[in-house]
Design a protein around this motif. Structure first.
Motif, PDB file in Angstrom:
ATOM      1  N   LYS A  10       2.372  -4.844   5.350  1.00 16.14           N
ATOM      2  CA  LYS A  10       1.701  -4.102   6.418  1.00 16.14           C
ATOM      3  C   LYS A  10       2.187  -2.658   6.434  1.00 16.14           C
ATOM      4  CE  LYS A  10       0.869  -7.752   9.773  1.00 16.14           C
ATOM      5  NZ  LYS A  10       1.150  -8.210  11.134  1.00 16.14           N
ATOM      6  N   PHE A  11       1.261  -1.771   6.737  1.00 16.01           N
ATOM      7  CA  PHE A  11       1.561  -0.346   6.808  1.00 16.01           C
ATOM      8  C   PHE A  11       0.897   0.237   8.040  1.00 16.01           C
ATOM      9  CE2 PHE A  11       1.693  -1.676   2.430  1.00 16.01           C
ATOM     10  CZ  PHE A  11       2.871  -1.119   1.973  1.00 16.01           C
ATOM     11  N   SER A  12       1.481   1.311   8.570  1.00 14.51           N
ATOM     12  CA  SER A  12       0.935   1.919   9.780  1.00 14.51           C
ATOM     13  C   SER A  12      -0.232   2.859   9.492  1.00 14.51           C
ATOM     14  CB  SER A  12       2.031   2.662  10.548  1.00 14.51           C
ATOM     15  OG  SER A  12       2.620   3.658   9.740  1.00 14.51           O
ATOM     16  N   SER A  13      -0.396   3.250   8.238  1.00 15.82           N
ATOM     17  CA  SER A  13      -1.540   4.098   7.881  1.00 15.82           C
ATOM     18  C   SER A  13      -2.006   3.767   6.464  1.00 15.82           C
ATOM     19  CB  SER A  13      -1.175   5.585   7.966  1.00 15.82           C
ATOM     20  OG  SER A  13      -0.321   5.951   6.909  1.00 15.82           O
ATOM     21  N   LEU A  14      -3.244   4.088   6.195  1.00 15.67           N
ATOM     22  CA  LEU A  14      -3.795   3.864   4.862  1.00 15.67           C
ATOM     23  C   LEU A  14      -3.094   4.754   3.836  1.00 15.67           C
ATOM     24  CD1 LEU A  14      -5.898   2.126   3.495  1.00 15.67           C
ATOM     25  CD2 LEU A  14      -7.592   3.889   3.949  1.00 15.67           C
ATOM     26  N   GLU A  15      -2.732   5.965   4.247  1.00 18.35           N
ATOM     27  CA  GLU A  15      -2.033   6.880   3.345  1.00 18.35           C
ATOM     28  C   GLU A  15      -0.658   6.318   2.963  1.00 18.35           C
ATOM     29  OE1 GLU A  15      -3.403   7.892   6.336  1.00 18.35           O
ATOM     30  OE2 GLU A  15      -5.215   8.655   5.403  1.00 18.35           O
ATOM     31  N   GLU A  16       0.054   5.755   3.945  1.00 17.51           N
ATOM     32  CA  GLU A  16       1.363   5.159   3.670  1.00 17.51           C
ATOM     33  C   GLU A  16       1.222   3.975   2.714  1.00 17.51           C
ATOM     34  OE1 GLU A  16       5.045   2.944   6.013  1.00 17.51           O
ATOM     35  OE2 GLU A  16       3.304   3.604   7.138  1.00 17.51           O
ATOM     36  N   LEU A  17       0.200   3.166   2.922  1.00 13.26           N
ATOM     37  CA  LEU A  17      -0.055   2.025   2.045  1.00 13.26           C
ATOM     38  C   LEU A  17      -0.242   2.494   0.608  1.00 13.26           C
ATOM     39  CD1 LEU A  17      -2.491  -0.897   2.708  1.00 13.26           C
ATOM     40  CD2 LEU A  17      -2.630   0.383   0.604  1.00 13.26           C
TER      41      LEU A  17
END
Length: 46
Positions: A10-17
């Motif tokens: 799980k990630f808090s943003s698509l960019e972080e993912l």
């Protein structure tokens, strides 16, 4: 707050993912293929 989930992570943003997972996939596919894979497989939760 929305989270993005793919491959059990799980990630808090698509960019972080994308930033976190790209190094794991770069030997197997191009950046364009990776972006397409993410778009098709990401799960957004609220």
């Amino acid at each position: 707050m929305a989270t993005y989930k793919i491959d059990g992570a799980k990630f808090s943003s698509l960019e972080e993912l994308k930033e976190s997972l790209w190094p794991l996939y770069q030997d197997r596919m191009s950046k364009e293929e990776f972006d397409s894979y993410v778009e098709k497989n990401v799960q957004k939760t609220d």
